[in-house]
Design a protein around this motif. Structure first.
Motif, PDB file in Angstrom:
ATOM      1  N   TRP A   1       5.948  -8.916  -2.261  1.00 14.79           N
ATOM      2  CA  TRP A   1       5.854  -7.719  -1.371  1.00 14.79           C
ATOM      3  C   TRP A   1       4.984  -6.347  -1.119  1.00 14.79           C
ATOM      4  N   ALA A   2       5.248  -6.005  -2.421  1.00 12.89           N
ATOM      5  CA  ALA A   2       5.006  -4.346  -2.203  1.00 12.89           C
ATOM      6  C   ALA A   2       3.840  -4.425  -2.829  1.00 12.89           C
ATOM      7  N   ARG A   3       3.405  -4.996  -3.871  1.00 14.42           N
ATOM      8  CA  ARG A   3       2.354  -4.869  -4.628  1.00 14.42           C
ATOM      9  C   ARG A   3       0.984  -5.339  -3.119  1.00 14.42           C
ATOM     10  N   ALA A   4       1.121  -6.040  -2.767  1.00 14.61           N
ATOM     11  CA  ALA A   4       0.339  -6.748  -1.254  1.00 14.61           C
ATOM     12  C   ALA A   4      -0.019  -5.725  -0.565  1.00 14.61           C
ATOM     13  N   ARG A   5       0.886  -4.637  -0.487  1.00 19.28           N
ATOM     14  CA  ARG A   5       1.377  -4.762   1.496  1.00 19.28           C
ATOM     15  C   ARG A   5       0.438  -2.331   0.338  1.00 19.28           C
TER      16      ARG A   5
ATOM     17  N   ARG B   1       5.916   2.564  -5.658  1.00 21.30           N
ATOM     18  CA  ARG B   1       6.087   2.167  -7.544  1.00 21.30           C
ATOM     19  C   ARG B   1       7.251   2.501  -8.115  1.00 21.30           C
ATOM     20  N   ASP B   2       8.450   2.865  -7.275  1.00 21.36           N
ATOM     21  CA  ASP B   2       9.508   2.629  -7.724  1.00 21.36           C
ATOM     22  C   ASP B   2      10.154   1.608  -7.851  1.00 21.36           C
ATOM     23  N   VAL B   3      10.111   1.316  -6.839  1.00 16.75           N
ATOM     24  CA  VAL B   3      11.376   0.447  -6.045  1.00 16.75           C
ATOM     25  C   VAL B   3      10.434  -1.563  -6.535  1.00 16.75           C
ATOM     26  N   ASP B   4       9.405  -1.317  -6.176  1.00 18.52           N
ATOM     27  CA  ASP B   4       8.745  -2.874  -6.351  1.00 18.52           C
ATOM     28  C   ASP B   4       9.573  -4.117  -7.526  1.00 18.52           C
ATOM     29  N   ASP B   5      10.193  -3.724  -8.012  1.00 20.31           N
ATOM     30  CA  ASP B   5      10.661  -4.387  -9.770  1.00 20.31           C
ATOM     31  C   ASP B   5      12.022  -4.780  -9.809  1.00 20.31           C
ATOM     32  N   VAL B   6      12.686  -4.517  -7.817  1.00 21.25           N
ATOM     33  CA  VAL B   6      13.986  -4.456  -7.809  1.00 21.25           C
ATOM     34  C   VAL B   6      14.406  -6.378  -7.232  1.00 21.25           C
ATOM     35  N   ASP B   7      13.107  -6.996  -7.301  1.00 19.92           N
ATOM     36  CA  ASP B   7      13.504  -8.812  -7.191  1.00 19.92           C
ATOM     37  C   ASP B   7      12.065  -9.134  -7.116  1.00 19.92           C
ATOM     38  N   PRO B   8      11.591 -10.572  -7.364  1.00 21.17           N
ATOM     39  CA  PRO B   8      10.423 -10.827  -7.504  1.00 21.17           C
ATOM     40  C   PRO B   8       9.733 -10.936  -6.616  1.00 21.17           C
TER      41      PRO B   8
ATOM     42  N   LYS C   1      11.794 -19.680   7.041  1.00 26.83           N
ATOM     43  CA  LYS C   1      12.179 -18.522   7.262  1.00 26.83           C
ATOM     44  C   LYS C   1      11.647 -17.764   6.020  1.00 26.83           C
ATOM     45  N   GLN C   2      11.751 -18.506   4.654  1.00 24.23           N
ATOM     46  CA  GLN C   2      10.581 -17.419   3.726  1.00 24.23           C
ATOM     47  C   GLN C   2      10.001 -18.037   3.130  1.00 24.23           C
ATOM     48  N   ALA C   3       9.156 -18.837   3.901  1.00 27.16           N
ATOM     49  CA  ALA C   3       7.652 -19.883   4.216  1.00 27.16           C
ATOM     50  C   ALA C   3       7.204 -18.709   4.892  1.00 27.16           C
ATOM     51  N   THR C   4       7.268 -18.312   5.794  1.00 29.28           N
ATOM     52  CA  THR C   4       6.420 -17.219   6.557  1.00 29.28           C
ATOM     53  C   THR C   4       6.267 -16.124   5.832  1.00 29.28           C
ATOM     54  N   THR C   5       7.207 -15.794   5.188  1.00 28.33           N
ATOM     55  CA  THR C   5       6.929 -14.248   3.782  1.00 28.33           C
ATOM     56  C   THR C   5       5.867 -14.765   3.165  1.00 28.33           C
ATOM     57  N   HIS C   6       6.178 -15.633   2.674  1.00 29.36           N
ATOM     58  CA  HIS C   6       4.619 -15.680   1.316  1.00 29.36           C
ATOM     59  C   HIS C   6       3.616 -15.984   2.424  1.00 29.36           C
ATOM     60  N   MET C   7       3.846 -16.721   3.813  1.00 26.85           N
ATOM     61  CA  MET C   7       2.461 -16.874   4.368  1.00 26.85           C
ATOM     62  C   MET C   7       1.884 -15.352   4.422  1.00 26.85           C
ATOM     63  N   ASP C   8       2.693 -15.089   4.978  1.00 29.61           N
ATOM     64  CA  ASP C   8       1.939 -13.278   5.058  1.00 29.61           C
ATOM     65  C   ASP C   8       1.640 -12.284   4.309  1.00 29.61           C
ATOM     66  N   LEU C   9       2.241 -12.700   2.916  1.00 24.76           N
ATOM     67  CA  LEU C   9       1.428 -12.172   1.761  1.00 24.76           C
ATOM     68  C   LEU C   9       0.194 -13.090   1.687  1.00 24.76           C
ATOM     69  N   ALA C  10       0.325 -14.370   1.766  1.00 25.67           N
ATOM     70  CA  ALA C  10      -1.262 -14.856   1.491  1.00 25.67           C
ATOM     71  C   ALA C  10      -2.025 -14.305   2.268  1.00 25.67           C
ATOM     72  N   ARG C  11      -1.616 -13.665   3.495  1.00 21.01           N
ATOM     73  CA  ARG C  11      -3.071 -12.573   4.681  1.00 21.01           C
ATOM     74  C   ARG C  11      -3.094 -11.968   3.766  1.00 21.01           C
ATOM     75  N   GLN C  12      -2.532 -10.960   3.953  1.00 25.09           N
ATOM     76  CA  GLN C  12      -2.391  -9.456   2.849  1.00 25.09           C
ATOM     77  C   GLN C  12      -3.709  -9.618   1.604  1.00 25.09           C
ATOM     78  N   LEU C  13      -3.074 -10.265   0.815  1.00 25.31           N
ATOM     79  CA  LEU C  13      -3.782 -10.624   0.108  1.00 25.31           C
ATOM     80  C   LEU C  13      -5.722 -10.923   0.039  1.00 25.31           C
ATOM     81  N   ASN C  14      -5.712 -11.859   1.078  1.00 24.53           N
ATOM     82  CA  ASN C  14      -6.475 -12.363   1.604  1.00 24.53           C
ATOM     83  C   ASN C  14      -7.171 -12.585   2.830  1.00 24.53           C
ATOM     84  N   PRO C  15      -7.246 -11.550   3.166  1.00 26.36           N
ATOM     85  CA  PRO C  15      -7.631 -11.161   4.597  1.00 26.36           C
ATOM     86  C   PRO C  15      -8.591 -12.096   5.607  1.00 26.36           C
TER      87      PRO C  15
END
Length: 664
Positions: A131-135, A119-126, A498-512
């Motif tokens: 990523w932090a909220r999905a985790r 919670r204390d570092v999840d706002d360092v970058d959008p 490479k940035q695309a794969t980051t958001h694919m990871d997030l999509a899966r974490q949010l709707n596994p």
């Protein structure tokens, strides 16, 4: 986020250094590319400056860790590595204990402990925030599933079971079944005050946050406790009467229902009688959105249709088939929807109810149906979980109706309706600039426009417009997997792989549990060169569906081809039946690599004829123009992959037309 080495706190000077360390500690394998770290922690900074900032942050982080006596951070020109064998992570310890059937002390000492996750570092970058909220949500859901499994097993001492229930309530105060277990066990232990406090807390959270009341079972239980019918001297109850048991033929493994036994939910096409054409989209899209909600549950398969083959049942280990049927009637300004759940084999109706579907009652009706189905099939669903799955967007009803009309037009899969959908999504954005689904829907349309319109070419201008739409969708609703999926594809189309794969990871974490999210992200990863992970995800996607759609098979064609399994690519393409026209050319290429010249020529001719008959290009549909278009549409990161596709289609008889890798 805190770190300690040799019993002493590690002093980390910068918040981004703390976020960087947390990411590496929590990432599988403990390593990541510099490119992805730049996109995650400096997403709004120019690339050169971002890379310089990363170098500085890594230098400072390494100094801070070495000063504390830790030497496990390593880096080279491309990757950053953290030796995970030398570190312990508290959140993983909590999960490991739950997996072993034990409750970590913090779970019964700190309510809402999952909310403190990063919670204390999840706002360092959008991007890092997403990523932090999905985790955080993934940690919460995994922990609740483990604790539920422990409760359902009923094993252990009753004071231990009471501790399990308390831990669940500290994570999800709306979890009525856990509350009933806690109430009964407290009363049996002579602590009726604790039982009444638990009921009061449940009643208040349901009333204040969800405008709901406890179920009749919970109200009856507290009445018995107050009347003294349940206490230390009363017979100890079988807890199976309190907590839903697994469906017939299924077993709880502690983390989830075993894949060896799940029921199938067949959501049949809605019967529609006398509904005004102007309201028809409400009934049609209500079914689509209802299925999207049901898919979020791992406890069952969801299939759109009226039947399952014996092969599909065997493949999924289906223990029972239940049909969700609905008939829509006109009822003034509303739609009267009669929904029924029946067991297919016996024909026995388990539940039926009438709903009046309007835009005003849309989400309430959706949530009630999902909850009734879950209750009928003995699947626990708390109001907190249900609210996350089917939540109402903060937008006016006319705008939401406009978006639903756009979705209905899009699902008709015709060119005329495609253009109508685009206009409606654009209008929704204009009327409600903060409505994320409008942006993500339009971005996804832009990402596939050149696939479904033979001859339409990609352009840098369209890529940038689409990227802006997708980024806006994520900024407005970072927890929507559709927004993450749209941004992942938009980045891939813009060659930011490479940035695309980051958001694919997030999509899966949010709707596994959504097979479509998994197969779509698998295809994107395959295009980005991540073939091993793409193969794993595609297998997972197929395990979650009993009736793969033609699009599933079309995507599988490319995934198999890129890993060199040409026989599987041919088989998948046969099952896809031309769902994505350019992939028919990949089928021809696969035949060519297998040495099946006649089949390759036949598939190539079929592809050329279909493209020619549906041409949208500015020039004439010559074989060269068609080949150039086909080789131009796929966002392939690796030039060697692109050349392999080019060599294959050329060998099959489709000219390359002068196309080149990244040639736009």
């Amino acid at each position: 986020m805190r770190a300690a080495a040799h019993g002493r706190d590690v002093r980390l000077r910068k918040r981004k250094a703390r976020a960087l360390l947390a990411y590496l500690a929590l990432t599988e394998g403990g390593q990541e590319t510099r490119e992805r770290l730049v996109g995650l922690l400096w997403s709004e900074t120019e690339e050169d400056k971002a890379r310089s900032s990363l170098r500085q942050a890594l230098h400072e982080l390494d100094e801070d860790l070495r000063a504390a006596g830790y030497h496990g951070l390593d880096r080279d020109r491309l990757r950053i590595m953290l030796d995970q064998t030398t570190i312990d992570i508290d959140s993983q310890q909590i999960l490991d204990m739950a997996q072993a059937g034990k409750v970590h002390p913090r779970l019964v000492e700190e309510p809402f402990i999952s909310e403190s996750y990063l919670r204390d570092v999840d706002d360092v970058d959008p991007a890092f925030s997403v990523w932090a909220r999905a985790r955080r949500q993934g940690f919460h859901d995994h922990l609740v599933r483990l604790l539920e499994g422990m409760l359902r097993s009923g094993s252990g001492r009753r004071d231990t079971l009471r501790e399990y229930a308390q831990a669940v309530l500290y994570l999800d105060p709306t979890h009525e079944e856990a509350c009933r277990v806690y109430m009964r066990l407290s009363a049996e232990a002579g602590d009726t005050a604790a039982a009444q406090r638990a009921y009061k807390a449940l009643w208040e959270v349901l009333d204040n946050e969800y405008d709901a009341e406890p179920s009749t079972e919970t109200v009856a239980l507290i009445a018995e406790i107050k009347q003294g019918r349940i206490g230390p001297s009363s017979p100890r109850a079988d807890l199976s009467s309190i907590f839903p048991q697994p469906l017939p033929g299924t077993r709880w493994s502690g983390t989830q229902i075993d894949d060896g036994g799940r029921v199938a939910l067949l959501v049949e096409p809605f019967g529609i009688n006398g509904v005004d054409p102007d309201s028809l989209h409400l009934a049609e899209e209500f079914r689509h959105e209802l299925m999207a909600c049901l898919i979020r549950f791992r406890e069952w398969f969801v299939v759109g249709g009226a039947s399952l083959s014996a092969e599909q049942k065997r493949h999924g280990g289906v223990t029972g088939v239940y049909c969700v049927t609905a008939t829509a009637y006109r009822a003034g300004n509303a739609i009267s929807l009669v929904v029924t759940l029946r067991e297919q084999e016996s024909g026995i109706h388990i539940w039926s109810e009438r709903f009046f579907v309007t835009l005003e009652s849309w989400f309430e009706s959706q949530q009630r149906i999902v909850r009734q189905i879950a209750t009928s099939l003995n699947v626990q669903v708390s109001l907190g979980r249900l609210k996350r799955i089917a939540s109402e967007p903060d937008v006016s009803l006319p705008v939401y109706d406009l978006w639903l009309r756009g979705q209905a037009a899009l699902h008709k899969f015709s060119i005329e309706n495609w253009q109508t959908a685009a206009r409606m999504f654009t209008a929704a954005i204009q009327r409600a600039p903060d409505f994320a689904p409008g942006y993500s829907s339009l971005a996804q349309m832009n990402n596939v426009a050149h696939f479904v319109h033979p001859g339409v070419l990609r352009s840098r201008e369209n890529e940038q417009r689409t990227l802006e739409l997708a980024r806006k969708a994520v900024a407005l609703d970072p927890m929507d997997s559709r927004s993450q999926l749209a941004l992942g594809w938009s980045l891939a189309m813009a060659k930011q792989y490479k940035q695309a794969t980051t958001h694919m990871d997030l999509a899966r974490q949010l709707n596994p549990s959504d097979s479509w999210t998994l197969i779509s992200s698998a295809l994107c990863l395959a295009y980005c060169g991540e073939r091993e992970q793409a193969t794993h995800l595609s297998a997972q996607a197929f395990s979650l569906t009993l009736a793969p759609s033609p699009l599933h098979w079309a995507y599988q064609t490319a995934i198999a081809f890129l890993r060199g399994d040409y026989a599987e690519a041919v088989e998948a393409a046969d099952r896809a039946n031309g769902a994505v026209l350019p992939l028919v050319a990949w089928q021809a290429a696969a035949h060519a690599f297998l040495g099946e010249t006649s089949a390759a020529r036949h598939a190539a001719g079929r592809f050329l004829n279909l493209a020619r008959a549906n041409w949208f290009g500015q020039g004439p549909p010559t074989d060269e123009a068609i080949g150039r278009w086909m080789l131009h549409v796929f966002p392939l990161a690796d030039e060697a992959d692109w050349k392999r596709v080019c060599d294959g289609v050329t060998a099959a008889g489709i000219p390359h037309g002068g196309a080149c890798h990244h040639g736009w």
